[in-house]
Design a protein around this motif. Structure first.
Motif, PDB file in Angstrom:
ATOM      1  N   HIS A 107       0.809  -1.221   0.000  1.00  0.00           N
ATOM      2  CA  HIS A 107       0.000   0.000   0.000  1.00  0.00           C
ATOM      3  C   HIS A 107       0.840   1.268   0.000  1.00  0.00           C
ATOM      4  O   HIS A 107       0.327   2.355  -0.250  1.00  0.00           O
ATOM      5  CB  HIS A 107      -0.891   0.020   1.246  1.00  0.00           C
ATOM      6  CG  HIS A 107      -0.114   0.015   2.522  1.00  0.00           C
ATOM      7  ND1 HIS A 107       0.483  -1.145   3.019  1.00  0.00           N
ATOM      8  CD2 HIS A 107       0.188   1.007   3.402  1.00  0.00           C
ATOM      9  CE1 HIS A 107       1.110  -0.847   4.150  1.00  0.00           C
ATOM     10  NE2 HIS A 107       0.958   0.431   4.397  1.00  0.00           N
ATOM     11  N   LYS A 108       2.124   1.159   0.277  1.00  0.00           N
ATOM     12  CA  LYS A 108       2.983   2.344   0.385  1.00  0.00           C
ATOM     13  C   LYS A 108       3.195   3.004  -0.977  1.00  0.00           C
ATOM     14  O   LYS A 108       3.283   2.333  -2.012  1.00  0.00           O
ATOM     15  CB  LYS A 108       4.339   1.986   0.994  1.00  0.00           C
ATOM     16  CG  LYS A 108       4.315   1.739   2.486  1.00  0.00           C
ATOM     17  CD  LYS A 108       5.729   1.546   3.021  1.00  0.00           C
ATOM     18  CE  LYS A 108       5.729   1.381   4.540  1.00  0.00           C
ATOM     19  NZ  LYS A 108       7.110   1.206   5.082  1.00  0.00           N
ATOM     20  N   LEU A 109       3.308   4.342  -0.946  1.00  0.00           N
ATOM     21  CA  LEU A 109       3.664   5.111  -2.138  1.00  0.00           C
ATOM     22  C   LEU A 109       5.121   5.539  -2.030  1.00  0.00           C
ATOM     23  O   LEU A 109       5.672   5.674  -0.931  1.00  0.00           O
ATOM     24  CB  LEU A 109       2.760   6.335  -2.259  1.00  0.00           C
ATOM     25  CG  LEU A 109       1.255   6.057  -2.375  1.00  0.00           C
ATOM     26  CD1 LEU A 109       0.475   7.370  -2.392  1.00  0.00           C
ATOM     27  CD2 LEU A 109       0.943   5.225  -3.607  1.00  0.00           C
ATOM     28  N   TRP A 110       5.736   5.809  -3.186  1.00  0.00           N
ATOM     29  CA  TRP A 110       7.172   6.096  -3.205  1.00  0.00           C
ATOM     30  C   TRP A 110       7.468   7.330  -4.051  1.00  0.00           C
ATOM     31  O   TRP A 110       6.874   7.554  -5.098  1.00  0.00           O
ATOM     32  CB  TRP A 110       7.944   4.894  -3.757  1.00  0.00           C
ATOM     33  CG  TRP A 110       7.768   3.686  -2.894  1.00  0.00           C
ATOM     34  CD1 TRP A 110       6.795   2.734  -2.973  1.00  0.00           C
ATOM     35  CD2 TRP A 110       8.575   3.330  -1.767  1.00  0.00           C
ATOM     36  NE1 TRP A 110       6.933   1.801  -1.987  1.00  0.00           N
ATOM     37  CE2 TRP A 110       8.029   2.144  -1.216  1.00  0.00           C
ATOM     38  CE3 TRP A 110       9.714   3.883  -1.169  1.00  0.00           C
ATOM     39  CZ2 TRP A 110       8.581   1.516  -0.109  1.00  0.00           C
ATOM     40  CZ3 TRP A 110      10.265   3.259  -0.066  1.00  0.00           C
ATOM     41  CH2 TRP A 110       9.704   2.087   0.457  1.00  0.00           C
ATOM     42  N   LEU A 111       8.437   8.125  -3.549  1.00  0.00           N
ATOM     43  CA  LEU A 111       8.901   9.327  -4.240  1.00  0.00           C
ATOM     44  C   LEU A 111      10.251   9.066  -4.891  1.00  0.00           C
ATOM     45  O   LEU A 111      11.121   8.407  -4.310  1.00  0.00           O
ATOM     46  CB  LEU A 111       9.065  10.483  -3.249  1.00  0.00           C
ATOM     47  CG  LEU A 111       7.804  11.128  -2.678  1.00  0.00           C
ATOM     48  CD1 LEU A 111       8.190  12.040  -1.514  1.00  0.00           C
ATOM     49  CD2 LEU A 111       7.072  11.920  -3.750  1.00  0.00           C
ATOM     50  N   GLN A 112      10.429   9.597  -6.074  1.00  0.00           N
ATOM     51  CA  GLN A 112      11.739   9.597  -6.704  1.00  0.00           C
ATOM     52  C   GLN A 112      12.377  10.948  -6.444  1.00  0.00           C
ATOM     53  O   GLN A 112      11.766  11.994  -6.633  1.00  0.00           O
ATOM     54  CB  GLN A 112      11.633   9.353  -8.205  1.00  0.00           C
ATOM     55  CG  GLN A 112      12.982   9.368  -8.921  1.00  0.00           C
ATOM     56  CD  GLN A 112      12.841   9.099 -10.412  1.00  0.00           C
ATOM     57  OE1 GLN A 112      11.882   8.468 -10.856  1.00  0.00           O
ATOM     58  NE2 GLN A 112      13.788   9.591 -11.195  1.00  0.00           N
ATOM     59  N   LYS A 113      13.632  10.934  -5.975  1.00  0.00           N
ATOM     60  CA  LYS A 113      14.331  12.172  -5.629  1.00  0.00           C
ATOM     61  C   LYS A 113      15.693  12.208  -6.293  1.00  0.00           C
ATOM     62  O   LYS A 113      16.240  11.190  -6.713  1.00  0.00           O
ATOM     63  CB  LYS A 113      14.507  12.293  -4.109  1.00  0.00           C
ATOM     64  CG  LYS A 113      13.206  12.445  -3.330  1.00  0.00           C
ATOM     65  CD  LYS A 113      13.485  12.702  -1.854  1.00  0.00           C
ATOM     66  CE  LYS A 113      12.212  13.000  -1.091  1.00  0.00           C
ATOM     67  NZ  LYS A 113      12.490  13.315   0.336  1.00  0.00           N
ATOM     68  N   SER A 114      16.252  13.415  -6.348  1.00  0.00           N
ATOM     69  CA  SER A 114      17.615  13.587  -6.842  1.00  0.00           C
ATOM     70  C   SER A 114      18.480  14.111  -5.711  1.00  0.00           C
ATOM     71  O   SER A 114      17.977  14.624  -4.709  1.00  0.00           O
ATOM     72  CB  SER A 114      17.661  14.576  -8.013  1.00  0.00           C
ATOM     73  OG  SER A 114      17.350  15.888  -7.562  1.00  0.00           O
TER      74      SER A 114
ATOM     75  N   GLN B 285      12.204   7.182  -1.974  1.00  0.00           N
ATOM     76  CA  GLN B 285      11.917   7.295  -0.550  1.00  0.00           C
ATOM     77  C   GLN B 285      10.422   7.155  -0.306  1.00  0.00           C
ATOM     78  O   GLN B 285       9.588   7.562  -1.125  1.00  0.00           O
ATOM     79  CB  GLN B 285      12.411   8.638  -0.008  1.00  0.00           C
ATOM     80  CG  GLN B 285      12.343   8.760   1.510  1.00  0.00           C
ATOM     81  CD  GLN B 285      13.133   9.950   2.023  1.00  0.00           C
ATOM     82  OE1 GLN B 285      13.261  10.972   1.348  1.00  0.00           O
ATOM     83  NE2 GLN B 285      13.685   9.827   3.226  1.00  0.00           N
ATOM     84  N   GLU B 286      10.093   6.582   0.833  1.00  0.00           N
ATOM     85  CA  GLU B 286       8.694   6.382   1.214  1.00  0.00           C
ATOM     86  C   GLU B 286       7.947   7.717   1.273  1.00  0.00           C
ATOM     87  O   GLU B 286       8.457   8.704   1.791  1.00  0.00           O
ATOM     88  CB  GLU B 286       8.644   5.690   2.571  1.00  0.00           C
ATOM     89  CG  GLU B 286       7.260   5.425   3.100  1.00  0.00           C
ATOM     90  CD  GLU B 286       7.272   4.816   4.490  1.00  0.00           C
ATOM     91  OE1 GLU B 286       6.190   4.716   5.092  1.00  0.00           O
ATOM     92  OE2 GLU B 286       8.369   4.449   4.972  1.00  0.00           O
ATOM     93  N   PHE B 287       6.750   7.731   0.748  1.00  0.00           N
ATOM     94  CA  PHE B 287       5.901   8.920   0.745  1.00  0.00           C
ATOM     95  C   PHE B 287       5.010   8.908   1.987  1.00  0.00           C
ATOM     96  O   PHE B 287       4.339   7.913   2.270  1.00  0.00           O
ATOM     97  CB  PHE B 287       5.048   8.943  -0.520  1.00  0.00           C
ATOM     98  CG  PHE B 287       4.066  10.088  -0.594  1.00  0.00           C
ATOM     99  CD1 PHE B 287       4.516  11.385  -0.741  1.00  0.00           C
ATOM    100  CD2 PHE B 287       2.698   9.862  -0.516  1.00  0.00           C
ATOM    101  CE1 PHE B 287       3.624  12.443  -0.821  1.00  0.00           C
ATOM    102  CE2 PHE B 287       1.787  10.910  -0.592  1.00  0.00           C
ATOM    103  CZ  PHE B 287       2.256  12.209  -0.738  1.00  0.00           C
ATOM    104  N   LEU B 288       5.015  10.005   2.726  1.00  0.00           N
ATOM    105  CA  LEU B 288       4.183  10.128   3.917  1.00  0.00           C
ATOM    106  C   LEU B 288       2.838  10.717   3.504  1.00  0.00           C
ATOM    107  O   LEU B 288       2.755  11.885   3.128  1.00  0.00           O
ATOM    108  CB  LEU B 288       4.863  11.028   4.952  1.00  0.00           C
ATOM    109  CG  LEU B 288       6.263  10.594   5.425  1.00  0.00           C
ATOM    110  CD1 LEU B 288       6.848  11.628   6.381  1.00  0.00           C
ATOM    111  CD2 LEU B 288       6.214   9.225   6.078  1.00  0.00           C
ATOM    112  N   ASN B 289       1.793   9.903   3.557  1.00  0.00           N
ATOM    113  CA  ASN B 289       0.490  10.357   3.065  1.00  0.00           C
ATOM    114  C   ASN B 289      -0.463  10.773   4.173  1.00  0.00           C
ATOM    115  O   ASN B 289      -1.638  11.032   3.907  1.00  0.00           O
ATOM    116  CB  ASN B 289      -0.151   9.276   2.193  1.00  0.00           C
ATOM    117  CG  ASN B 289      -0.338   7.961   2.947  1.00  0.00           C
ATOM    118  OD1 ASN B 289      -0.077   7.886   4.150  1.00  0.00           O
ATOM    119  ND2 ASN B 289      -0.767   6.938   2.240  1.00  0.00           N
TER     120      ASN B 289
END
Length: 529
Positions: free
Chosen positions: A159-166, A191-195
């Motif tokens: 169920h977790k969402l994820w962010l792509q970062k630079s 990185q894990e997205f805090l929703n």
């Protein structure tokens, strides 16, 4: 309390590749910084030189706005110089130990200070910060190296969402994790997205806390207590659209506090600071804002204590004395609906430009002025004090005396090795220890709106027993030990899903400085925090 011993110079710092540093140094030097500083050095007026005004060596890219920094230095009477001048402070926007030729940062004079510590990448690097295993940092993975760990996490928590970062803190966006795991050779940071973050007037926001590190071994850390930087997303979070990053990413075009009605009711209508306004909004929702700020202080302390050994090692490659370095970074936090604080990143050379948010001009200049006061660069007296000793009119041996039990009695007078705390007593104190305590004293009396978070602030009134009698070893030769007073978790960061690792391992220098602050606190409550 002794300064670190000299080590043979080596290329590179902790967590940084030597070859990459050398290549980067060549590129940056050719583009700007050094050439600009040399030109400024060559055009220094003879009148400024004759007046012995302190010299600022400013190293930055031409597109980096530093007008508020230079404004404060100008008001304090500094003139511009470069690597060939007898500069008092090098203010570098980039990490100078990889951007500048090593020869320009060797053989530092007693009065010269640099606004970065060697090895600060330990806490400003995303990969280093997320790899430390802190429970208050959202899980993150460097791909393709950690692809298997990410796949296991996704399987356990689909169920977790994820962010792509630079690494440059740009291009942040939500991504389809299945498409990432299918490209096994692609390099990226996710990185894990805090929703479930806290919203104010429907908008996500982050909290920037300006943090100053003034010493390593012993570690001294301060936060700017008067104000924080609050940045709100430019669009409301709901209804949520993962393709619209303006709903969940704070970018350069963020919404300032005075455009958020609930906050403006306090900042614009009633004249409160951003920090005071946030605390008022939280209280209005039934939260205790002290829990938030206690978590912030605890997280900052844990991160910097974790990095202290790496900083010590990196410093030893550049200098035998830590007094030449100081650092101001910005810790960026978000808060979830349960008032749990999460650390998102630590900004090296945080943006101090009000080009987009003119209302922040005063705050930025106050932060810089308070910082320069804290580290002794805003004094009316000449910054070029002689050797290890400050002028006795600013601080004397009597000022650094503290009513420590062992110093008041006969124990240390008879035998300086009878107790490690004897190093703080006048008959046993070395010149370098006296200098360190005098520097600490001057920081404390000049700290203005910066408040100490390490050594930890002390309660008022203090309990009857003292640190030294409860927890010190019987020999000064031992450098590290378990401190019984710290063998407990910190309730401020005792998250429901994890338990904070107790901070029980203290260096001798950190322990002795804590003892000294406690004794000063017993003498005068102003020294408790």
């Amino acid at each position: 309390l002794l300064p670190p011993q000299a080590h043979p110079p080596r290329a590179g710092d902790v967590g940084r590749g030597a070859h990459a540093q050398q290549a980067q140094a060549k590129k940056v030097v050719e583009k700007s910084g050094v050439e600009e500083s040399r030109q400024s050095d060559e055009t220094l007026s003879s009148s400024a030189t004759a007046s012995k005004a302190p010299i600022l060596w400013l190293y930055h890219h031409s597109d980096t706005p530093l007008s508020h920094v230079t404004t404060v230095f100008n008001r304090l009477g500094y003139v511009r110089g470069g690597p060939g001048s007898d500069w008092s402070v090098l203010w570098s926007q980039a990490y100078p130990f990889s951007s500048l030729p090593p020869s320009s940062l060797t053989a530092l004079k007693a009065h010269q200070k640099i606004n970065h510590f060697p090895g600060s990448g330990c806490f400003t690097s995303k990969t280093s910060l997320t790899g430390a295993g802190f429970p208050f940092v959202p899980k993150a993975y460097q791909l393709p190296q950690q692809l298997q760990e990410l796949e296991a996490e996704v399987k356990a928590n689909p169920h977790k969402l994820w962010l792509q970062k630079s690494k440059q803190h740009r291009g942040i966006r939500l991504v389809d994790i299945s498409s990432i795991t299918s490209h096994k050779e692609k390099t990226m940071f996710v990185q894990e997205f805090l929703n479930n973050t806290l919203l104010i007037d429907g908008r996500k926001f982050d909290i920037g806390v300006y943090t100053a590190i003034t010493s390593v071994d012993p570690l001294r850390v301060y936060i700017y207590e008067e104000e924080v930087l609050l940045r709100f997303c430019s669009e409301e979070y709901l209804p949520f659209n993962p393709r619209n990053t303006k709903q969940y990413v704070v970018d350069d075009e963020y919404t300032p506090t005075w455009k958020v009605p609930s906050m403006a009711a306090y900042t614009e209508d009633k004249g409160f600071s951003h920090k005071q306004a946030l605390s008022a909004v939280l209280r209005g929702r039934g939260h205790d804002p002290r829990l938030l700020w206690e978590q912030v202080s605890s997280i900052i302390t844990q991160v910097l204590l974790h990095c202290e050994p790496m900083l010590e090692k990196s410093i030893s490659w550049h200098s035998t004395d830590t007094r030449h370095f100081f650092e101001m970074v910005r810790f960026d936090f978000v808060v979830d609906e349960s008032l749990r604080v999460w650390l998102m990143e630590v900004n090296l050379s945080p943006n101090l430009s009000s080009a987009h948010t003119h209302g922040n001009r005063v705050m930025y200049e106050k932060v810089v002025y308070n910082l320069l006061s804290l580290v002794g660069l805003a004094r009316a007296t000449d910054t070029k004090y002689n050797g290890q000793y400050e002028s006795v009119m600013m601080v004397s041996e009597q000022d650094i005396q503290a009513p420590i039990t062992e110093c008041l009695g006969q124990v240390c007078l008879d035998n300086c090795t009878a107790h490690s705390v004897c190093q703080l007593c006048k008959p046993c104190r070395s010149d370098s220890a006296s200098f360190l305590l005098k520097t600490t004293y001057l920081e404390h009396v000049s700290r203005m709106s910066f408040h100490r978070v390490y050594p930890r602030p002390l309660p008022r009134p203090l309990p009857s027993s003292d640190i030294a009698n409860k927890s010190t070893p019987t020999t000064a030769a031992r450098s590290r030990w378990k401190w019984s007073r710290r063998q407990q978790t910190d309730p401020a960061v005792n998250h429901s899903t994890t338990t904070e690792k107790p901070l029980t391992d203290m260096s001798l220098a950190n322990f002795l400085l804590a003892v000294w602050f406690e004794a000063k606190c017993r003498q005068d409550n102003n020294w408790c925090s």
